[in-house]
Design a protein around this motif. Structure first.
Motif, mmCIF file in Angstrom:
data_model
loop_
_atom_site.group_PDB
_atom_site.id
_atom_site.type_symbol
_atom_site.label_atom_id
_atom_site.label_comp_id
_atom_site.label_asym_id
_atom_site.label_seq_id
_atom_site.Cartn_x
_atom_site.Cartn_y
_atom_site.Cartn_z
ATOM 1 N N UNK A 105 -32.784 -11.715 -20.249
ATOM 2 C CA UNK A 105 -33.588 -10.624 -19.334
ATOM 3 C C UNK A 105 -34.292 -11.349 -18.038
ATOM 4 N N UNK A 106 -34.937 -12.490 -18.524
ATOM 5 C CA UNK A 106 -35.740 -13.187 -17.467
ATOM 6 C C UNK A 106 -34.802 -13.617 -16.317
ATOM 7 N N UNK A 107 -33.554 -13.947 -16.482
ATOM 8 C CA UNK A 107 -32.790 -14.326 -15.455
ATOM 9 C C UNK A 107 -32.323 -13.583 -14.304
ATOM 10 N N UNK A 108 -32.648 -12.226 -14.539
ATOM 11 C CA UNK A 108 -32.050 -10.998 -13.723
ATOM 12 C C UNK A 108 -32.575 -10.888 -12.519
ATOM 13 N N UNK A 109 -31.819 -10.611 -11.372
ATOM 14 C CA UNK A 109 -32.403 -10.186 -10.141
ATOM 15 C C UNK A 109 -31.939 -8.773 -9.792
ATOM 16 N N UNK A 110 -32.704 -8.138 -8.866
ATOM 17 C CA UNK A 110 -32.317 -6.754 -9.006
ATOM 18 C C UNK A 110 -32.253 -6.446 -7.331
ATOM 19 N N UNK A 132 -42.404 -10.307 4.831
ATOM 20 C CA UNK A 132 -42.304 -10.694 3.147
ATOM 21 C C UNK A 132 -41.553 -9.897 2.130
ATOM 22 N N UNK A 133 -41.768 -8.307 2.542
ATOM 23 C CA UNK A 133 -41.193 -7.495 1.411
ATOM 24 C C UNK A 133 -39.655 -7.733 1.707
ATOM 25 N N UNK A 134 -39.106 -7.778 2.820
ATOM 26 C CA UNK A 134 -37.562 -7.875 3.056
ATOM 27 C C UNK A 134 -37.165 -9.473 2.323
ATOM 28 N N UNK A 135 -37.991 -10.338 2.593
ATOM 29 C CA UNK A 135 -37.437 -11.626 1.884
ATOM 30 C C UNK A 135 -37.387 -11.537 0.465
ATOM 31 N N UNK A 136 -38.179 -11.006 -0.133
ATOM 32 C CA UNK A 136 -38.244 -10.768 -1.610
ATOM 33 C C UNK A 136 -37.296 -9.845 -2.285
ATOM 34 N N UNK A 137 -36.982 -8.757 -1.306
ATOM 35 C CA UNK A 137 -35.845 -7.918 -1.725
ATOM 36 C C UNK A 137 -34.575 -8.490 -1.445
ATOM 37 N N UNK A 138 -34.445 -9.322 -0.485
ATOM 38 C CA UNK A 138 -33.143 -10.370 -0.205
ATOM 39 C C UNK A 138 -32.961 -11.154 -1.512
ATOM 40 N N UNK A 139 -33.679 -11.554 -2.140
ATOM 41 C CA UNK A 139 -33.789 -12.746 -3.111
ATOM 42 C C UNK A 139 -33.584 -11.807 -4.352
ATOM 43 N N UNK A 140 -33.645 -10.352 -4.588
ATOM 44 C CA UNK A 140 -33.823 -9.825 -5.784
ATOM 45 C C UNK A 140 -34.906 -9.873 -6.686
ATOM 46 N N UNK A 141 -36.053 -10.511 -6.151
ATOM 47 C CA UNK A 141 -37.238 -10.968 -6.603
ATOM 48 C C UNK A 141 -38.540 -9.860 -6.361
ATOM 49 N N UNK A 142 -38.226 -8.944 -5.736
ATOM 50 C CA UNK A 142 -39.178 -7.799 -5.152
ATOM 51 C C UNK A 142 -40.149 -7.512 -6.412
ATOM 52 N N UNK A 143 -39.468 -7.245 -7.472
ATOM 53 C CA UNK A 143 -40.119 -6.417 -8.656
ATOM 54 C C UNK A 143 -41.179 -7.399 -9.124
ATOM 55 N N UNK A 144 -40.659 -8.788 -9.291
ATOM 56 C CA UNK A 144 -41.647 -9.544 -9.963
ATOM 57 C C UNK A 144 -42.792 -9.879 -9.144
ATOM 58 N N UNK A 145 -42.637 -9.897 -7.615
ATOM 59 C CA UNK A 145 -43.794 -10.239 -6.642
ATOM 60 C C UNK A 145 -44.765 -9.039 -6.798
ATOM 61 N N UNK A 146 -44.141 -7.803 -6.622
ATOM 62 C CA UNK A 146 -45.187 -6.672 -6.833
ATOM 63 C C UNK A 146 -45.942 -6.532 -7.892
ATOM 64 N N UNK A 147 -45.526 -6.787 -8.947
ATOM 65 C CA UNK A 147 -46.129 -7.120 -10.045
ATOM 66 C C UNK A 147 -47.351 -7.980 -9.849
ATOM 67 N N UNK A 148 -46.858 -9.157 -9.592
ATOM 68 C CA UNK A 148 -47.800 -10.203 -9.156
ATOM 69 C C UNK A 148 -49.190 -9.444 -8.228
#
Length: 492
Positions: free
Chosen positions: A468-473, A48-64
């Motif tokens: 800002x909201x549209x950005x991936x990481x 799961x960590x790698x999936x969100x990292x791949x999508x550039x969305x890990x920071x949003x998921x970790x906050x959740x």
């Protein structure tokens, strides 16, 4: 015999499936971290960590996850994520038994030589002692003319382009920071401001960051060998060409006799018998250039966007800047220190949009460690996640809102900000390995903002509100263009 081989071929995948299921069961129910809060799926596997990292969305998921499970969350079989000021001190602070950097995250430099970002403790201390001279207050004062020269180029270019309408500040602020830090590191800049376009080296930075992000994931799965099939040879070759080019520039600067007070001046002046080898100077100059340029540009873009989407804050800062100076020539590093609201704007912007938004992971030492009352065994990965920490509702009043006044001295103990945990915000990291260039970065940001808002009225173009909201990481924020209208201020 054919039946024997058929049975054997069926047995192999069956054994693999049983081993995989056993590992998942162990991670969830028998692992030393089994009692830590977090989703079972993330505890079972790093997938799961790698999936969100791949999508550039890990920071949003970790906050959740932190909002749901608390300040300490198990985000992988062997990893805990934290969001408190005490975790900063325990994990990254000065300690007798240092928590070493996670070896999977701490990637090698292009030549394999250690730089200050990945070095072991002894090498780091030696290199930091030498590099600190280049970032001292004395050095900063002597570097001001160089900083002002590049900002003047930016202002001139923006002035010539502002009548035409759209100006992409993401590009121009990247041009500024890469030219400036390149000049300080290499003694020659990339020419981005002069040409109004990205140099190949600068253009390759995001690709390099993305490639390193995937390299990290391959290492977690012991699939390093797949990189050569996934990453194009042309891309790798181009990036290595740019790395070699940068190192050649460092070599030329080391050979050049000059009185200019750039980084190399201070590094070579302090390079005694315990100094850095030429190879160490090469890799450090390269790393400082990339880290210092990208982070400052990102910070400036975030500050401008947040100001332009909060008109009252923008107007207050403009009033402070234009009331503090009699002319643009009066804008100096020393005088910019007096702009208290600007400092509050910078701090709040770094909270909401930190250039380093990820976790800088460490490994727990022999004997383990207690972090926020959690007993963590040895050799576990731990860290404070910047993005989640800065936006956690337990840490800040209205954490999603841009409220610079929370950083003003007069408001720190007053409602509604009296319970804000400001020590949680460490955009330049914490402890003996914190960012050496933080004073330079803040000075560069203050001067650039002051001169930009002294000269121009700035407005967002339509369609930019979700910038800002549209950005991936992936390593760095993947910033889309920030289109603005600049109108030169008319003064009598």
């Amino acid at each position: 015999m054919p039946g024997y081989y058929a049975g054997f071929l069926l047995l192999v995948p069956l054994v693999g499936i049983i081993a995989c299921l056993s590992n998942l069961f162990y991670n969830v129910y028998l692992h030393p971290l089994r009692s830590c809060a977090g989703p079972k799926l993330w505890a079972a596997s790093r997938l799961p960590w790698c999936w969100y990292q791949h999508r550039g969305m890990l920071q949003y998921k970790l906050l959740e996850l932190h909002k749901k499970y608390g300040h300490a969350v198990r985000i992988a079989p062997n990893e805990l994520s934290f969001t408190t000021e005490t975790a900063w001190r325990t994990i990254y602070g000065q300690r007798s038994a240092e928590m070493s950097k996670d070896p999977i995250f701490s990637l090698l430099t292009p030549t394999g030589v250690q730089n200050i970002m990945v070095a072991d403790r002894e090498t780091h201390n030696r290199q930091r002692r030498l590099l600190s001279h280049a970032f001292s207050e004395k050095a900063l004062r002597e570097q001001e003319s160089l900083i002002q020269m590049h900002i003047s180029k930016l202002i001139e270019q923006l002035e010539s382009r502002s009548p035409s309408g759209n100006v992409d500040l993401v590009s121009w602020l990247n041009f500024l920071t890469f030219d400036l830090v390149g000049d300080m590191c290499f003694g020659e800049n990339f020419g981005c401001l002069d040409k109004g376009e990205y140099d190949p080296f600068v253009r390759a930075i995001q690709g390099m960051a993305t490639e390193l992000t995937y390299t990290q994931m391959y290492k977690y799965w012991h699939l390093d060998g797949l990189r050569r099939y996934v990453v194009s040879k042309k891309s790798v070759g181009k990036r290595m060409e740019n790395v070699k080019r940068a190192m050649m520039a460092v070599g030329r600067r080391m050979q050049r006799e000059t009185t200019r007070k750039d980084f190399m001046h201070y590094i070579m002046a302090a390079n005694d018998e315990k100094g850095m080898s030429p190879q160490e100077i090469h890799v450090n100059a390269l790393s400082l250039n990339i880290a210092g340029s990208e982070s400052s540009a990102t910070a400036l873009c975030g500050i401008i966007f947040l100001l332009l989407t909060n008109p009252a804050c923008y107007n207050r800062l403009v009033e402070e800047i234009r009331g503090a100076y009699d002319s643009e020539e009066d804008i100096t590093i020393l005088k910019s220190h007096d702009l208290s609201y600007m400092d509050a704007v910078i701090s709040e912007s770094l909270r909401l949009y930190p250039p380093v938004a990820i976790t800088m992971p460490r490994r727990t030492p022999v004997g383990g460690e207690t972090i926020d009352d959690i007993s963590v065994p040895a050799d576990m990965t731990v860290g404070v996640h910047h993005y989640s920490t800065y936006r956690h509702p337990d840490n800040f009043h209205q954490p999603e809102q841009f409220l610079p006044e929370r950083w003003l001295a007069a408001m720190r103990t007053s409602p509604p900000f009296q319970n804000d945990r400001r020590e949680c915000v460490q955009p330049f990291s914490f402890g003996p390995r914190n960012c050496l260039g933080k004073n330079l970065a803040r000075a560069e940001i203050r001067l650039t903002l002051s001169r930009l808002l002294w000269r121009f009225d700035v407005r967002l173009q339509s369609g930019q509100m979700n910038w800002l909201k549209s950005q991936r990481l992936q390593g760095f924020w993947q910033k889309p263009p920030l289109l603005c209208t600049l109108t030169q201020v008319k003064r009598t």
